[in-house]
Design a protein around this motif. Structure first.
Motif, PDB file in Angstrom:
ATOM      1  N   PHE A   1       0.949  -1.172   0.235  1.00  0.00           N
ATOM      2  CA  PHE A   1       0.346  -0.008  -0.229  1.00  0.00           C
ATOM      3  C   PHE A   1       0.611   0.743  -0.156  1.00  0.00           C
ATOM      4  CE2 PHE A   1      -2.476  -3.027   2.630  1.00  0.00           C
ATOM      5  CZ  PHE A   1      -3.508  -3.703   1.652  1.00  0.00           C
ATOM      6  N   GLY A   2       0.825   2.677  -0.765  1.00  0.00           N
ATOM      7  CA  GLY A   2       1.213   3.233   0.109  1.00  0.00           C
ATOM      8  C   GLY A   2       0.720   4.005  -2.033  1.00  0.00           C
ATOM      9  N   GLY A   3       1.135   5.219  -1.958  1.00  0.00           N
ATOM     10  CA  GLY A   3       1.511   6.481  -3.660  1.00  0.00           C
ATOM     11  C   GLY A   3       1.356   5.580  -4.746  1.00  0.00           C
ATOM     12  N   GLU A   4       2.994   4.387  -5.335  1.00  0.00           N
ATOM     13  CA  GLU A   4       3.240   3.533  -6.019  1.00  0.00           C
ATOM     14  C   GLU A   4       1.954   3.219  -6.596  1.00  0.00           C
ATOM     15  OE1 GLU A   4       5.411   3.955  -7.750  1.00  0.00           O
ATOM     16  OE2 GLU A   4       7.002   5.217  -6.793  1.00  0.00           O
ATOM     17  N   ARG A   5       1.560   2.311  -5.049  1.00  0.00           N
ATOM     18  CA  ARG A   5       0.325   1.571  -5.654  1.00  0.00           C
ATOM     19  C   ARG A   5      -0.859   1.966  -6.107  1.00  0.00           C
ATOM     20  NH1 ARG A   5      -1.545  -4.114  -3.256  1.00  0.00           N
ATOM     21  NH2 ARG A   5      -4.031  -3.994  -4.428  1.00  0.00           N
ATOM     22  N   TYR A   6      -0.716   3.544  -5.452  1.00  0.00           N
ATOM     23  CA  TYR A   6      -2.003   4.320  -5.693  1.00  0.00           C
ATOM     24  C   TYR A   6      -2.137   4.939  -6.951  1.00  0.00           C
ATOM     25  CZ  TYR A   6      -5.287   8.659  -5.963  1.00  0.00           C
ATOM     26  OH  TYR A   6      -6.394   9.247  -6.417  1.00  0.00           O
ATOM     27  N   LEU A   7      -0.908   4.831  -7.348  1.00  0.00           N
ATOM     28  CA  LEU A   7      -0.790   6.029  -9.153  1.00  0.00           C
ATOM     29  C   LEU A   7      -1.217   4.862 -10.119  1.00  0.00           C
ATOM     30  CD1 LEU A   7       2.349   7.667  -8.238  1.00  0.00           C
ATOM     31  CD2 LEU A   7      -0.045   8.186  -8.786  1.00  0.00           C
ATOM     32  N   ARG A   8      -0.645   3.743  -9.638  1.00  0.00           N
ATOM     33  CA  ARG A   8      -0.458   1.791 -10.739  1.00  0.00           C
ATOM     34  C   ARG A   8      -2.596   1.737 -10.040  1.00  0.00           C
ATOM     35  NH1 ARG A   8       2.884  -1.694  -7.468  1.00  0.00           N
ATOM     36  NH2 ARG A   8       0.683  -2.484  -7.044  1.00  0.00           N
TER      37      ARG A   8
ATOM     38  N   TYR B   1       3.798  -2.582  11.586  1.00  0.00           N
ATOM     39  CA  TYR B   1       4.667  -2.136  10.985  1.00  0.00           C
ATOM     40  C   TYR B   1       4.705  -1.163   9.512  1.00  0.00           C
ATOM     41  CZ  TYR B   1       9.029  -0.083  11.616  1.00  0.00           C
ATOM     42  OH  TYR B   1      10.199   1.231  11.360  1.00  0.00           O
ATOM     43  N   LEU B   2       4.581   0.386   9.324  1.00  0.00           N
ATOM     44  CA  LEU B   2       4.446   1.258   8.523  1.00  0.00           C
ATOM     45  C   LEU B   2       5.594   1.777   8.512  1.00  0.00           C
ATOM     46  CD1 LEU B   2       2.443   2.408   6.916  1.00  0.00           C
ATOM     47  CD2 LEU B   2       1.745   4.236   8.174  1.00  0.00           C
ATOM     48  N   GLY B   3       6.119   2.105   6.773  1.00  0.00           N
ATOM     49  CA  GLY B   3       7.937   2.608   7.167  1.00  0.00           C
ATOM     50  C   GLY B   3       7.314   4.047   6.931  1.00  0.00           C
ATOM     51  N   ALA B   4       6.361   4.476   5.470  1.00  0.00           N
ATOM     52  CA  ALA B   4       6.258   5.862   5.449  1.00  0.00           C
ATOM     53  C   ALA B   4       5.567   5.983   4.181  1.00  0.00           C
ATOM     54  CB  ALA B   4       7.727   6.574   4.884  1.00  0.00           C
ATOM     55  N   VAL B   5       3.882   6.855   4.104  1.00  0.00           N
ATOM     56  CA  VAL B   5       3.427   6.842   2.827  1.00  0.00           C
ATOM     57  C   VAL B   5       3.923   8.794   2.328  1.00  0.00           C
ATOM     58  CG1 VAL B   5       1.995   5.281   2.703  1.00  0.00           C
ATOM     59  CG2 VAL B   5       1.274   6.516   3.949  1.00  0.00           C
ATOM     60  N   GLY B   6       3.919   9.078   0.912  1.00  0.00           N
ATOM     61  CA  GLY B   6       3.683  10.148   0.488  1.00  0.00           C
ATOM     62  C   GLY B   6       3.702  10.465  -0.717  1.00  0.00           C
ATOM     63  N   HIS B   7       3.899  10.281  -1.978  1.00  0.00           N
ATOM     64  CA  HIS B   7       3.919  10.242  -2.924  1.00  0.00           C
ATOM     65  C   HIS B   7       4.016  11.686  -3.932  1.00  0.00           C
ATOM     66  CE1 HIS B   7       5.483   9.109  -7.026  1.00  0.00           C
ATOM     67  NE2 HIS B   7       5.383   7.525  -6.775  1.00  0.00           N
ATOM     68  N   PRO B   8       5.374  11.914  -4.217  1.00  0.00           N
ATOM     69  CA  PRO B   8       5.319  13.497  -4.921  1.00  0.00           C
ATOM     70  C   PRO B   8       3.898  13.811  -6.382  1.00  0.00           C
ATOM     71  CG  PRO B   8       7.294  12.757  -5.394  1.00  0.00           C
ATOM     72  CD  PRO B   8       6.770  12.181  -4.813  1.00  0.00           C
ATOM     73  N   ASP B   9       4.287  12.608  -6.562  1.00  0.00           N
ATOM     74  CA  ASP B   9       2.843  13.060  -7.989  1.00  0.00           C
ATOM     75  C   ASP B   9       1.748  12.430  -7.017  1.00  0.00           C
ATOM     76  OD1 ASP B   9       5.185  13.254  -9.307  1.00  0.00           O
ATOM     77  OD2 ASP B   9       5.006  10.962 -10.065  1.00  0.00           O
ATOM     78  N   VAL B  10       1.461  12.246  -6.027  1.00  0.00           N
ATOM     79  CA  VAL B  10       0.363  12.353  -5.112  1.00  0.00           C
ATOM     80  C   VAL B  10      -0.287  13.438  -4.598  1.00  0.00           C
ATOM     81  CG1 VAL B  10      -1.567  10.904  -3.468  1.00  0.00           C
ATOM     82  CG2 VAL B  10       0.201   9.826  -5.624  1.00  0.00           C
ATOM     83  N   ALA B  11      -1.702  14.508  -4.872  1.00  0.00           N
ATOM     84  CA  ALA B  11      -1.835  15.470  -3.940  1.00  0.00           C
ATOM     85  C   ALA B  11      -2.087  14.974  -2.445  1.00  0.00           C
ATOM     86  CB  ALA B  11      -3.409  15.682  -4.827  1.00  0.00           C
ATOM     87  N   PRO B  12      -1.605  16.197  -2.132  1.00  0.00           N
ATOM     88  CA  PRO B  12      -1.773  15.834  -0.774  1.00  0.00           C
ATOM     89  C   PRO B  12      -3.268  15.703  -0.355  1.00  0.00           C
ATOM     90  CG  PRO B  12      -0.631  17.798  -1.512  1.00  0.00           C
ATOM     91  CD  PRO B  12      -1.326  16.934  -2.394  1.00  0.00           C
ATOM     92  N   GLY B  13      -3.474  14.806   0.690  1.00  0.00           N
ATOM     93  CA  GLY B  13      -5.269  14.388   1.213  1.00  0.00           C
ATOM     94  C   GLY B  13      -4.491  12.879   0.874  1.00  0.00           C
TER      95      GLY B  13
ATOM     96  N   LEU C   1      -3.224   9.563   0.408  1.00  0.00           N
ATOM     97  CA  LEU C   1      -3.106   9.126   0.943  1.00  0.00           C
ATOM     98  C   LEU C   1      -2.997   9.134   2.239  1.00  0.00           C
ATOM     99  CD1 LEU C   1       0.398   8.395  -1.059  1.00  0.00           C
ATOM    100  CD2 LEU C   1      -1.386   7.018  -0.631  1.00  0.00           C
ATOM    101  N   GLU C   2      -2.997  10.604   3.165  1.00  0.00           N
ATOM    102  CA  GLU C   2      -3.407  10.414   4.284  1.00  0.00           C
ATOM    103  C   GLU C   2      -4.605  10.514   5.390  1.00  0.00           C
ATOM    104  OE1 GLU C   2      -2.039  12.534   2.043  1.00  0.00           O
ATOM    105  OE2 GLU C   2      -0.417  14.352   3.314  1.00  0.00           O
ATOM    106  N   LYS C   3      -6.140  10.775   4.383  1.00  0.00           N
ATOM    107  CA  LYS C   3      -6.583  10.542   4.713  1.00  0.00           C
ATOM    108  C   LYS C   3      -7.862   8.339   4.390  1.00  0.00           C
ATOM    109  CE  LYS C   3     -10.551  12.838   4.652  1.00  0.00           C
ATOM    110  NZ  LYS C   3     -11.286  14.345   4.599  1.00  0.00           N
ATOM    111  N   GLY C   4      -6.831   8.696   2.226  1.00  0.00           N
ATOM    112  CA  GLY C   4      -6.977   7.077   1.845  1.00  0.00           C
ATOM    113  C   GLY C   4      -6.976   6.015   2.723  1.00  0.00           C
TER     114      GLY C   4
END
Ligand code: IPM
Ligand code: MN
Length: 360
Positions: free
Chosen positions: A47-54, A74-86, A88-91
Motif C-alpha cells: 500500500f502507498g503512493g506507488e500502488r495508488y498511482l497504478r 509496521y508502517l514505513g512511510a507513505v507520501g508520493h510527490p505525484d499524489v495530491a496532498p490528502g 494517502l493521508e485520508k485514504g
C-alpha cells in the motif's frame, strides 16, 4: 492488544525511503527476536503512493479485514510527490486509524544521548516525556462540508466532535500509562486542551479528566492550556512526564516534540488499539523523504525506535527496551548527526551498529 504465541506483523514499507528504513527496523527486530526467542512472521503489503498511482486504490477492498488479523502493523512511510496532498493521508493512514479503532497515538519525546536539540542547555534528562494523543475524534473525524462552493458566498464547516467514550478511554489509558511509567521524579499527567475557549468540547474533556483522576490518587492530575504548553515545552520540557491531549492539538504539539528531541530522523510513534484483539500500528514520524530514495543516507533510528515500540506494546517489553538502549549507545557514541547524509554512516551501517550494540 492481541498477543499470540507467534507475533504476526503486517509490513507496509510504503513510499520513498520508507522501505529502506523499514528494512533496517526489520533487521534489528530479527536480531532481537532470535536472541530473545521471540517467534514472529511478517507479511508485506504494497500500500502507498506507488500502488495508488497504478490502481487508483489507497486501501483495496478487504484490506482492513485482512490487517485486523495481525497483531501489529509496521508502517514505513507513505507520501508520493505525484499524489495530491490528502489522498494517502485520508485514504490510508487516517482510514487505518479509524477502521482499526486505534484510539491512542503514543509519541515518546525523548532526547537520546549525542543528539542535538535546538533547545540550548537542555540535556537528555531534561527532555523525556510522552504525549498520549486521542486518535479518532476531534476535527479529524471528517465532519463538515461546503455551501455555495466556489462562489463569493462560500461557507465551509469542519466540525470537531468529542464523545464521552472517546475521551474517557484515552484519558483512562493515559492514567494507567503514567502509573506504569512510574517516573521517579513523580507521576504527573497533564491534560493539554483549551478549556477557556472551547467551552463545550474541552469542557467534556476537563470533566472526564477530573472524574477519572479520582481513581488515580497516586498520579498528579495537572492541566495546561495548549498555547502555554507550547511555551513550556520549549522553556521547561523537564516539567512534563505524560501529556494527554486531543487529536488536533496532539498533532501539533508532537511535531514540536519531535523537533526538541532532535528531529524527524529520531521520532517514532504508535497508533494503538489497546483493546483485546486490537491491531496497533507503529511508524517513524518522518515522511517518505523521496529525494533521498535509494541513496542509503536516510536515518533509520526513528524506524528502529518504532520497532522497539512494537515489541513493547505486544508483550515483549524487555526486548523493546533493549533496542532503545542500543539506539542510545549508537547515537551517543557513534553517529555524528541525525540528519540524512550527515550521520557519518549509511542507513544500513546504522542498522548494523544498533545490532552490534544490542549485546553491549
Ligand atoms: C501524524 C501526521 C498525520 C496526522 C497526517 C499525515 C495525516 O501528521 O501522524 O502526526 O495529522 O495525524
Ligand atoms: Mn502530525
Amino acid at each position: 492488544m492481541s498477543v499470540s504465541n507467534k507475533l504476526k506483523i503486517a509490513v507496509i514499507g510504503g513510499d520513498g525511503t520508507g522501505p529502506e528504513v523499514t528494512a533496517e527496523a526489520l533487521k534489528v527486530l530479527a536480531a532481537v527476536a532470535s536472541r530473545d526467542g521471540i517467534s514472529y512472521e511478517t507479511t508485506d503489503f504494497d500500500f502507498g503512493g506507488e500502488r495508488y498511482l497504478r490502481t487508483g486504490e489507497t486501501l483495496p477492498k478487504g484490506a482492513v479485514d485482512e490487517l485486523k488479523k495481525f497483531d501489529a502493523i509496521y508502517l514505513g512511510a507513505v507520501g508520493h510527490p505525484d499524489v495530491a496532498p490528502g489522498i494517502l493521508e485520508k485514504g490510508l493512514l487516517l482510514e487505518l486509524r479509524f477502521q482499526l479503532d486505534q484510539y491512542i497515538n503514543l509519541r515518546p519525546v525523548k532526547l537520546y544521548p549525542g543528539v542535538e536539540t535546538p533547545l540550548s542547555g537542555k540535556k537528555p534528562e531534561d527532555i523525556d516525556f510522552v504525549v498520549v494523543r486521542e486518535n479518532t475524534e476531534d476535527m479529524y473525524a471528517g465532519i463538515g462540508g461546503f455551501l455555495k462552493k466556489h462562489t463569493a458566498d462560500e461557507v465551509a464547516t469542519q466540525t470537531a466532535i468529542y464523545t464521552r467514550k472517546g475521551c474517557e478511554r484515552c484519558i483512562r489509558w493515559a492514567f494507567e500509562f503514567t502509573r506504569k511509567r512510574n517516573n521517579p521524579k513523580g507521576k504527573r499527567l497533564t491534560l493539554v486542551a483549551k478549556t477557556n475557549v472551547l467551552t463545550y468540547g474541552h469542557d467534556l474533556w476537563w470533566r472526564t479528566f477530573q472524574d477519572v483522576a479520582k481513581e488515580y490518587s497516586d498520579v498528579e492530575a495537572d492541566y495546561n492550556h495548549v498555547d502555554a504548553c507550547c511555551m513550556w515545552m520549549v522553556k521547561n520540557p523537564e516539567y512534563y512526564d505524560v501529556i494527554v491531549t486531543t487529536n488536533m492539538f496532539g498533532d501539533i504539539i508532537t511535531d514540536l516534540g519531535a523537533m526538541i528531541q532532535g528531529g524527524m530522523g529520531v521520532a517514532a510513534g504508535g497508533n494503538l488499539n489497546p483493546d483485546p484483539g486490537g491491531t496497533s500500528m507503529f511508524e517513524p514520524m518522518g515522511g517518505s523523504a523521496p529525494k533521498y530514495t535509494g541513496k542509503n543516507v536516510i536515518n533509520p533510528i526513528a524506524a528502529i525506535g518504532a520497532a522497539a515500540m512494537l515489541l513493547e506494546q505486544t508483550g515483549h517489553e524487555a526486548s523493546g527496551l533493549s533496542i532503545l538502549k542500543a539506539i542510545q549507545i549508537v547515537t551517543g557514541t557513534k553517529m555524528k548527526s541525525q540528519a540524512a547524509g550527515k550521520m557519518g554512516y549509511s542507513t544500513t551501517e546504522v542498522g548494523d551498529l544498533v545490532i552490534a550494540a544490542l549485546d553491549t
